[in-house]
Design an enzyme around this catalytic site. Structure first.
Site, PDB file in Angstrom:
ATOM      1  N   ALA A  72     -19.214  48.911 -15.453  1.00  9.54           N
ATOM      2  CA  ALA A  72     -19.956  48.693 -16.512  1.00  9.54           C
ATOM      3  C   ALA A  72     -21.146  49.759 -16.542  1.00  9.54           C
ATOM      4  CB  ALA A  72     -20.749  47.247 -16.711  1.00  9.54           C
ATOM      5  N   ALA A 117     -25.725  50.760 -13.609  1.00  7.84           N
ATOM      6  CA  ALA A 117     -24.234  50.543 -13.600  1.00  7.84           C
ATOM      7  C   ALA A 117     -23.856  49.512 -12.549  1.00  7.84           C
ATOM      8  CB  ALA A 117     -23.348  51.926 -13.467  1.00  7.84           C
ATOM      9  N   LYS A 118     -22.550  49.058 -12.956  1.00  4.40           N
ATOM     10  CA  LYS A 118     -22.189  47.895 -11.907  1.00  4.40           C
ATOM     11  C   LYS A 118     -20.614  47.884 -12.065  1.00  4.40           C
ATOM     12  CE  LYS A 118     -24.005  45.226  -8.763  1.00  4.40           C
ATOM     13  NZ  LYS A 118     -25.299  45.386  -7.740  1.00  4.40           N
ATOM     14  N   GLY A 119     -19.813  48.009 -10.978  1.00  4.67           N
ATOM     15  CA  GLY A 119     -18.431  47.445 -11.409  1.00  4.67           C
ATOM     16  C   GLY A 119     -17.585  46.653 -10.078  1.00  4.67           C
ATOM     17  N   ASP A 158     -21.430  46.926  -2.353  1.00  4.67           N
ATOM     18  CA  ASP A 158     -22.012  45.634  -2.954  1.00  4.67           C
ATOM     19  C   ASP A 158     -21.259  44.736  -2.217  1.00  4.67           C
ATOM     20  OD1 ASP A 158     -23.721  45.244  -5.563  1.00  4.67           O
ATOM     21  OD2 ASP A 158     -22.096  43.619  -5.066  1.00  4.67           O
TER      22      ASP A 158
END
Ligand code: NAD
Length: 428
Positions: A72, A117-119, A158
């Site tokens: 994202a 962002a993050k995924g 993460d």
């Protein structure tokens, strides 16, 4: 999002928000204080894009499993998207969007030239062998290759991913591009372009902010008492730095409970999560406490640094610390936040306090682009400068607007993002 709870504290389901709900609520709260164009606020409620990919993996036994991966990207008005990649069975597109928004605010409050962002991949990494994890990482890197890049979107470790994962990711991307591109991810081992001090940075920034908060509220660090929930990467590094700077760290905990010494623990002798997982209770402390009791200690600074949603409507009335500095992401529910504010207990928010991680990621990216490694001393000096600068920016808003530290941090972030968006305009 999963609701994690501390021992003895079960926030009711309605109280625990999803990351997206929190991000949107904070945007609205900050918008009420900042003169930002309505259209800009509206744009910030939506991520630029959410990429979903299938990630097929050949298991060690020859069978094939297909996992779902996401990336994202929330906003990049101030620079490339930046944020972690998690391998976790509860990863969802919505959670990635919420967390990508948090990254936008975090980068902006630190004045880093990055967006959010993050995924992640919906997988339980504990069920994979090392070789399977490597194949999964490489295939995921291939599937999102067009979405990322050192000038476009820079992932980092993460939950469920680490420096080795980033090394495989960087290698897979570089092999496909035909050249070594270390700046495509941060959090790598230093031997391939990682930064010294990256691992310790989130905890170190929590300590720097706690030190400034102690000073701001009129105490000398040598006279201050501190309690830290969670003795992992963030908690142990924060506790040890504060201990080194003269504070009495009277209690630290892991999932099993807390070691407690009113005269101050030797934090370097208590095993951290990395040194020996869940072994805090094996340290020979004069007293022990439950995690719930730790949160209610009469100390100058309370640092929740374990998991989210541990300070809730149920226990916020009993928090006896003079100031709370958030080490974990989202340790205080919004109801608890209101209760603490009414009781006059300041809460310095996660997006400022633990932002040392993304700040040193920025230093890593600069080192990669320039092909020049910095010494640990330089990293720590620059981290100190960045943290003090962000602290002063947020403090100025607390004083000027008479708002909470959390609202002030979001006001600083939204002010910067809003101004950048208004200046660049809307194309076409
Ligand atoms: P970690 O796995 O290294 O350590 C977590 C610690 O918390 C362990 O000591 C564990 O025993 C303890 N713990 C777990 N559940 C607990 C519970 N219910 N009650 C009390 N203690 C409990 O994790 P970490 O990397 O230090 O991350 C901690 C928090 O900080 C998370 O919210 C994470 O998202 C956030 N954070 C981490 C980083 C980072 O780069 N490590 C950066 C920013 C924010």
């Amino acid at each position: 999002m999963a609701t994690h709870t501390a021992e003895g504290a079960e926030p009711d389901e309605a109280e625990a928000e999803s990351a997206l709900e929190t991000a949107l609520r904070q945007l609205s709260a900050a918008a009420a204080h900042v003169d930002t164009d309505e259209g800009v606020i509206e744009r910030l409620k939506h991520p630029t894009r959410v990429v979903e990919v299938a990630v097929p993996l050949e298991r060690d036994d020859g069978s094939v499993e297909v996992y779902t991966g996401y990336r994202a990207q929330h906003d990049d008005v101030r620079g490339p998207y930046k944020g972690g990649l998690r391998f976790h069975p509860e990863v969802t597109a919505e959670e990635c969007v919420g967390l990508s928004m948090w990254m936008t605010w975090k980068c902006a409050v630190m004045d880093l030239p990055f967006g959010g962002a993050k995924g992640g991949v919906v997988v339980n990494p504990k069920e994979l062998s090392t070789e399977e994890k490597e194949r999964l990482t490489r295939r995921f890197a291939g599937e999102i290759r067009d979405t990322i890049g050192p000038k476009r979107d820079i992932p980092a470790p993460d939950m469920g991913t680490d420096a080795q994962t980033m090394a495989w990711f960087m290698d897979a991307y570089s092999m496909q591009e035909g050249e070594t591109i270390p700046g495509v991810v941060t959090g790598k081992p230093p031997v391939i372009g990682g930064s010294y001090g990256r691992e310790e940075a989130p905890g170190r920034s929590v300590a720097i902010i706690a030190r400034e908060a102690i000073d701001y509220y009129g105490k000398r660090i040598e006279d201050a008492t501190v309690a830290v929930q969670g003795f992992g990467s963030v908690g142990a590094n924060a506790a040890r730095a504060l201990d080194d700077w003269g504070a009495d760290v009277v209690a630290v905990s892991d999932v099993n409970g807390a070691a407690y010494d009113t005269t101050g623990l030797d934090t370097h002798a208590v095993p951290s999560h990395e040194e020996q997982p869940e072994a805090v209770m094996q340290y020979d402390a004069p007293n022990t406490l439950t995690n719930e009791e730790l949160l209610e200690l009469d100390v100058d600074v309370l640092i929740p640094a374990a998991i989210g949603n541990v300070i809730t409507a149920d226990n916020a009335g009993d928090v006896d610390a003079d100031v709370v500095v958030e080490g974990a992401n989202g340790p205080t529910t919004s109801t608890a936040d209101t209760i603490l504010e009414e009781r006059g207990v300041p809460v310095v928010p996660d997006i400022l306090a633990n932002a040392g991680g993304v700040t040193v990621s920025y230093f890593e990216w600069l080192q990669d682009i320039n092909r020049r490694q910095w010494s640990l001393e330089r990293v720590n000096e620059e981290l100190e400068d960045h943290m003090l600068s962000a602290w002063n920016d947020v403090r100025a808003e607390v004083e000027a607007r008479d708002v909470s530290w959390r609202d002030a941090a979001y006001v600083v972030a939204l002010g910067r993002i809003g101004e950048a968006k208004a200046t660049r305009g809307l194309w076409p």
